[in-house]
Write a protein that holds these residues in place. Structure first.
Motif, mmCIF file in Angstrom:
data_model
loop_
_atom_site.group_PDB
_atom_site.id
_atom_site.type_symbol
_atom_site.label_atom_id
_atom_site.label_comp_id
_atom_site.label_asym_id
_atom_site.label_seq_id
_atom_site.Cartn_x
_atom_site.Cartn_y
_atom_site.Cartn_z
ATOM 1 N N ALA A 62 -9.024 16.846 -4.887
ATOM 2 C CA ALA A 62 -9.850 16.950 -3.676
ATOM 3 C C ALA A 62 -10.017 15.576 -3.024
ATOM 4 C CB ALA A 62 -11.216 17.537 -4.027
ATOM 5 N N GLY A 63 -9.780 14.520 -3.799
ATOM 6 C CA GLY A 63 -9.999 13.178 -3.267
ATOM 7 C C GLY A 63 -8.712 12.477 -2.879
ATOM 8 N N ARG A 64 -7.647 13.253 -2.670
ATOM 9 C CA ARG A 64 -6.348 12.651 -2.338
ATOM 10 C C ARG A 64 -6.448 11.673 -1.167
ATOM 11 N NH1 ARG A 64 -2.788 17.641 -2.594
ATOM 12 N NH2 ARG A 64 -4.795 18.147 -1.649
ATOM 13 N N LEU A 65 -5.733 10.613 -1.270
ATOM 14 C CA LEU A 65 -5.767 9.561 -0.246
ATOM 15 C C LEU A 65 -5.022 9.994 1.007
ATOM 16 C CD1 LEU A 65 -6.890 6.676 -0.480
ATOM 17 C CD2 LEU A 65 -4.572 5.926 -1.035
ATOM 18 N N ASP A 66 -5.573 9.682 2.189
ATOM 19 C CA ASP A 66 -4.796 9.990 3.394
ATOM 20 C C ASP A 66 -3.794 8.862 3.673
ATOM 21 O OD1 ASP A 66 -5.892 7.960 4.901
ATOM 22 O OD2 ASP A 66 -7.263 9.239 5.995
ATOM 23 N N GLY A 67 -2.826 9.154 4.545
ATOM 24 C CA GLY A 67 -1.704 8.228 4.755
ATOM 25 C C GLY A 67 -2.099 6.853 5.281
ATOM 26 N N THR A 68 -3.087 6.801 6.181
ATOM 27 C CA THR A 68 -3.449 5.536 6.842
ATOM 28 C C THR A 68 -3.843 4.455 5.842
ATOM 29 O OG1 THR A 68 -4.424 6.965 8.511
ATOM 30 C CG2 THR A 68 -4.822 4.599 8.756
ATOM 31 N N LEU A 69 -4.743 4.830 4.937
ATOM 32 C CA LEU A 69 -5.249 3.831 3.995
ATOM 33 C C LEU A 69 -4.148 3.391 3.032
ATOM 34 C CD1 LEU A 69 -8.097 2.764 4.111
ATOM 35 C CD2 LEU A 69 -8.559 3.965 1.993
ATOM 36 N N GLU A 70 -3.301 4.331 2.637
ATOM 37 C CA GLU A 70 -2.205 3.991 1.731
ATOM 38 C C GLU A 70 -1.237 3.025 2.432
ATOM 39 O OE1 GLU A 70 -0.828 7.429 -0.415
ATOM 40 O OE2 GLU A 70 0.957 6.355 -1.148
ATOM 41 N N GLN A 71 -1.001 3.240 3.726
ATOM 42 C CA GLN A 71 -0.143 2.327 4.485
ATOM 43 C C GLN A 71 -0.771 0.938 4.587
ATOM 44 O OE1 GLN A 71 0.569 4.412 8.184
ATOM 45 N NE2 GLN A 71 1.683 6.026 7.091
ATOM 46 N N ASN A 72 -2.079 0.892 4.817
ATOM 47 C CA ASN A 72 -2.768 -0.410 4.862
ATOM 48 C C ASN A 72 -2.616 -1.147 3.534
ATOM 49 O OD1 ASN A 72 -3.633 0.052 7.418
ATOM 50 N ND2 ASN A 72 -5.755 0.576 6.874
ATOM 51 N N ALA A 73 -2.779 -0.385 2.450
ATOM 52 C CA ALA A 73 -2.663 -0.986 1.120
ATOM 53 C C ALA A 73 -1.234 -1.467 0.893
ATOM 54 C CB ALA A 73 -3.070 0.026 0.055
ATOM 55 N N SER A 74 -0.297 -0.663 1.310
ATOM 56 C CA SER A 74 1.117 -0.986 1.132
ATOM 57 C C SER A 74 1.484 -2.253 1.921
ATOM 58 C CB SER A 74 1.940 0.218 1.586
ATOM 59 O OG SER A 74 3.285 -0.037 1.379
ATOM 60 N N ARG A 75 0.961 -2.374 3.140
ATOM 61 C CA ARG A 75 1.197 -3.577 3.959
ATOM 62 C C ARG A 75 0.610 -4.818 3.293
ATOM 63 N NH1 ARG A 75 1.029 -0.598 8.829
ATOM 64 N NH2 ARG A 75 -1.224 -0.455 8.670
ATOM 65 N N ALA A 76 -0.618 -4.674 2.771
ATOM 66 C CA ALA A 76 -1.267 -5.808 2.081
ATOM 67 C C ALA A 76 -0.428 -6.226 0.881
ATOM 68 C CB ALA A 76 -2.683 -5.416 1.643
ATOM 69 N N SER A 77 0.080 -5.243 0.162
ATOM 70 C CA SER A 77 0.892 -5.532 -1.020
ATOM 71 C C SER A 77 2.169 -6.275 -0.630
ATOM 72 C CB SER A 77 1.213 -4.213 -1.732
ATOM 73 O OG SER A 77 2.088 -4.438 -2.793
ATOM 74 N N ARG A 78 2.815 -5.835 0.463
ATOM 75 C CA ARG A 78 4.062 -6.488 0.894
ATOM 76 C C ARG A 78 3.823 -7.912 1.389
ATOM 77 N NH1 ARG A 78 5.303 -1.435 3.074
ATOM 78 N NH2 ARG A 78 4.739 -2.151 5.157
ATOM 79 N N ARG A 79 2.685 -8.119 2.062
ATOM 80 C CA ARG A 79 2.345 -9.488 2.510
ATOM 81 C C ARG A 79 2.119 -10.387 1.303
ATOM 82 N NH1 ARG A 79 -1.497 -7.228 6.058
ATOM 83 N NH2 ARG A 79 -3.110 -7.774 4.574
ATOM 84 N N GLY A 80 1.748 -9.786 0.180
ATOM 85 C CA GLY A 80 1.499 -10.565 -1.042
ATOM 86 C C GLY A 80 0.023 -10.818 -1.225
ATOM 87 N N ILE A 81 -0.530 -10.337 -2.306
ATOM 88 C CA ILE A 81 -1.926 -10.623 -2.616
ATOM 89 C C ILE A 81 -1.974 -11.286 -3.990
ATOM 90 C CG2 ILE A 81 -3.171 -8.972 -1.158
ATOM 91 C CD1 ILE A 81 -2.996 -6.942 -3.396
ATOM 92 N N ARG A 82 -2.958 -12.161 -4.155
ATOM 93 C CA ARG A 82 -3.042 -12.950 -5.388
ATOM 94 C C ARG A 82 -3.847 -12.252 -6.473
ATOM 95 N NH1 ARG A 82 -1.868 -18.548 -4.316
ATOM 96 N NH2 ARG A 82 -2.993 -19.159 -6.185
ATOM 97 N N GLY A 83 -4.582 -11.221 -6.096
ATOM 98 C CA GLY A 83 -5.389 -10.536 -7.093
ATOM 99 C C GLY A 83 -6.096 -9.357 -6.462
ATOM 100 N N LEU A 84 -6.668 -8.544 -7.325
ATOM 101 C CA LEU A 84 -7.341 -7.332 -6.885
ATOM 102 C C LEU A 84 -8.696 -7.287 -7.581
ATOM 103 C CD1 LEU A 84 -7.475 -4.491 -5.652
ATOM 104 C CD2 LEU A 84 -6.014 -3.687 -7.525
ATOM 105 N N CYS A 85 -9.737 -7.058 -6.796
ATOM 106 C CA CYS A 85 -11.089 -6.978 -7.355
ATOM 107 C C CYS A 85 -11.683 -5.612 -7.035
ATOM 108 C CB CYS A 85 -11.951 -8.104 -6.771
ATOM 109 S SG CYS A 85 -13.631 -8.144 -7.419
ATOM 110 N N LEU A 86 -12.187 -4.927 -8.056
ATOM 111 C CA LEU A 86 -12.769 -3.598 -7.878
ATOM 112 C C LEU A 86 -14.278 -3.709 -8.045
ATOM 113 C CD1 LEU A 86 -10.232 -1.684 -10.196
ATOM 114 C CD2 LEU A 86 -9.987 -2.239 -7.763
ATOM 115 N N CYS A 87 -15.028 -3.348 -6.999
ATOM 116 C CA CYS A 87 -16.487 -3.483 -7.036
ATOM 117 C C CYS A 87 -17.153 -2.116 -7.078
ATOM 118 C CB CYS A 87 -17.005 -4.192 -5.792
ATOM 119 S SG CYS A 87 -16.246 -5.788 -5.514
ATOM 120 N N GLY A 88 -18.041 -1.928 -8.015
ATOM 121 C CA GLY A 88 -18.787 -0.676 -8.096
ATOM 122 C C GLY A 88 -19.824 -0.794 -9.188
ATOM 123 N N ILE A 89 -20.589 0.270 -9.339
ATOM 124 C CA ILE A 89 -21.634 0.336 -10.372
ATOM 125 C C ILE A 89 -21.519 1.727 -10.993
ATOM 126 C CG2 ILE A 89 -24.134 0.671 -10.604
ATOM 127 C CD1 ILE A 89 -23.826 -2.196 -10.395
ATOM 128 N N GLY A 90 -21.835 1.869 -12.254
ATOM 129 C CA GLY A 90 -21.855 3.193 -12.875
ATOM 130 C C GLY A 90 -20.507 3.899 -12.793
#
Lengths: 340, 340
Positions: B25-53
């Motif tokens: 039910a929480g499948r990702l839509d195309g837009t956000l996946e494309q944004n992530a894919s673009r960021a990945s291709r540009r090159g990122i130095r690390g990934l930080c996941l923020c949340g609680i619980g």
């Protein structure tokens, strides 16, 4: 055994009492600091700290003290393997007091194979034998590994500060402060013995945030090892979103929440911790507040660790337990050493 | 509420039973996946996941599944702030089901101010309002946050896989497998109800390694929130170096160790876990072994989480507790909302 003069290595109480002395007995020699400094100037993409138990906790405390300032990520691993991201442009600090911890040796091999800048902290063993010349900070042997935390921490934290290029902690000054603080325990606030007597046979639950979360975890492990008793820990604010619901049955299970409070809490964190403590009181248990005098976060983390380490040996005495023996850890090692 | 059809949002049992359905039910839509894919291709130095619980746990499980392959470091933060290393060449995934978690909103502001690539997962609230257009994965609202784990995980893990450039998990296939597995619970091995009955009023201690360490932590939180009961967790092999000493008093405190075992354990890890389990038996307690059918680590982590989530609602029923209510969390929010 240089640096361990006057410490009775057959007494956990004596080793814990020597905490301030051990903080300077492990001072880093110039060579390793220069290697770290060169690696830092060449540029490293990250720092990975490998260890298990007390060695990992030294890393946890160190990381918690630098992450708000370090320009590179600092990872901790407590396992056989290290993350794939750790490569030749990373620095890795491998810590094992005995030098023979199998998980840590496995991490060491992986880090070396990836051609990372590997620096080691150990009192000898297999790690000292396998390490490249000039990469090992050799510390005095003979302590119980859990009592070696201050000895390990001093060199480790200096290496971390050098690698991430931050100002160096003055361990001489902190050592002097900790000695003086220990003399005044019980004059203002409760002494470690008072807290231990209050705990009796109950289950302590240590809760802290930021650098005191690592101290809470350390305290939990010390109660387990020194008193062979059950102990719990939590990280705040996380636990205030889930674990808090279990407080309804803390009284039934004789759980005593111990809040490790910091002089450096943000206002909203302080409000949250106060409110959780009130709710625990409403649930019928009697939360304890522990706070120590300190002029910096690093001094606070170390002073509170010294205090809580002392609580664990006092509690072992009250419970009539030999804090030195760790029969189940010995049993596990014997089982794993059998041919299979 | 699209995607939540047929789920009774007034019943924790119904929400937990819908775990396989929520995974898709929480499948990702195309837009956000494309944004992530673009960021990945540009090159990122690390990934930080923020949340609680639950949101942080989704991140913990995801991280544990990719760290052996990810070329960049993956950090988790559960606090008001993010590490200094997280800067403009990092990606940050901010997750809050309600969108109103104060610590997570604070991390979001820091990440945005540092000009990191910020992607958000939420069902609405303040986070959805503050986020830049096109950066938010909006998931269906109406669930209890802790029941939203599969809903959050599906999109989060797909984003993580995209950002660190790994093959994508087929959540449709896993969802089908989890539905079929749930039908066969109790036919081979113990059902969640059997395990809950066995636990009764004792304190479960969940222990796991690698991806199952995160699952152990999740199980602990679910017992706390759904049954308002005390629960413990440990990470292996770490706990076998310290916590193991406390097993001498597990029987006195009605602590039942539950080993979460993996089909993907290395031999030396399996030997260690077997040996610790034997020692716990010798101490008089009766360790439980939980294992699930799975064709991959991600399926294993999710199938075991579904199983243990179900144990928590069964246990709430046995204890006569309303698993839906979280009075102390509500109390804390009310106290923090008061003017000061």
């Amino acid at each position: 055994m240089k640096g361990l003069d006057g410490i009775d290595l057959g007494s956990m109480r004596s080793m814990v009492a020597a905490f301030p002395q051990l903080l300077v007995a492990g001072r880093l020699d110039g060579t390793l600091e220069q290697n770290a400094s060169r690696a830092s100037r060449r540029g490293i993409r990250g720092l990975c700290l490998c260890g298990i138990g007390g060695s990992a906790i030294a890393g946890e405390i160190s990381r918690s003290l630098v992450i708000d300032e370090s320009p590179i990520p600092v990872l901790i691993t407590r396992d056989y393997s290290i993350p794939a991201a750790v490569g030749k442009d990373w620095a890795v600090i491998v810590t094992s007091y005995s030098g023979n911890t199998e998980e840590t040796l496995s991490s060491f091999e992986m880090a070396a194979a990836r051609k990372a800048t590997v620096l080691n902290i150990t009192a000898g063993g297999e790690l000292a034998r396998r390490a490249k010349a000039g990469t090992t900070h050799l510390i005095p042997e003979g302590l119980q590994p859990r009592a070696a935390l201050p000895l390990v921490f001093c060199g480790l934290h200096t290496l971390v500060e050098t690698l991430v290029d931050l100002a160096k902690t003055d361990f001489e000054a902190i050592s002097r402060k900790l000695s003086r603080s220990a003399e005044s325990w019980g004059k203002k606030g409760q002494s470690p013995g008072d807290l231990a007597r209050m705990l009796g046979n109950s289950i302590p639950l240590f809760a802290g945030c930021k650098h005191l979360a690592a101290v809470a975890y350390r305290a939990k492990c010390q109660i387990c090892e020194n008193t062979k008793g059950v102990s719990m820990w939590s990280e705040m604010p996380e636990a205030s979103h889930n674990e808090i619901e279990a407080s309804a049955s803390y009284l039934d299970h004789s759980i005593v929440p111990i809040f490790l409070r910091s002089r450096y809490e943000e206002k909203r964190m302080a409000r949250r911790l106060d409110a959780v403590s009130e709710i625990y009181s409403d649930m019928g248990c009697r939360p304890v507040r522990v706070m120590v005098d300190a002029e910096s976060s690093v001094e606070e983390a170390l002073a509170m660790t010294h205090y809580l380490d002392t609580v664990s040996v006092e509690l072992a005495d009250i419970r009539g337990v030999d804090s030195l023996r760790v029969d189940r850890i010995a049993d596990l090692k014997a089982r794993l050493a059998r041919p299979h």
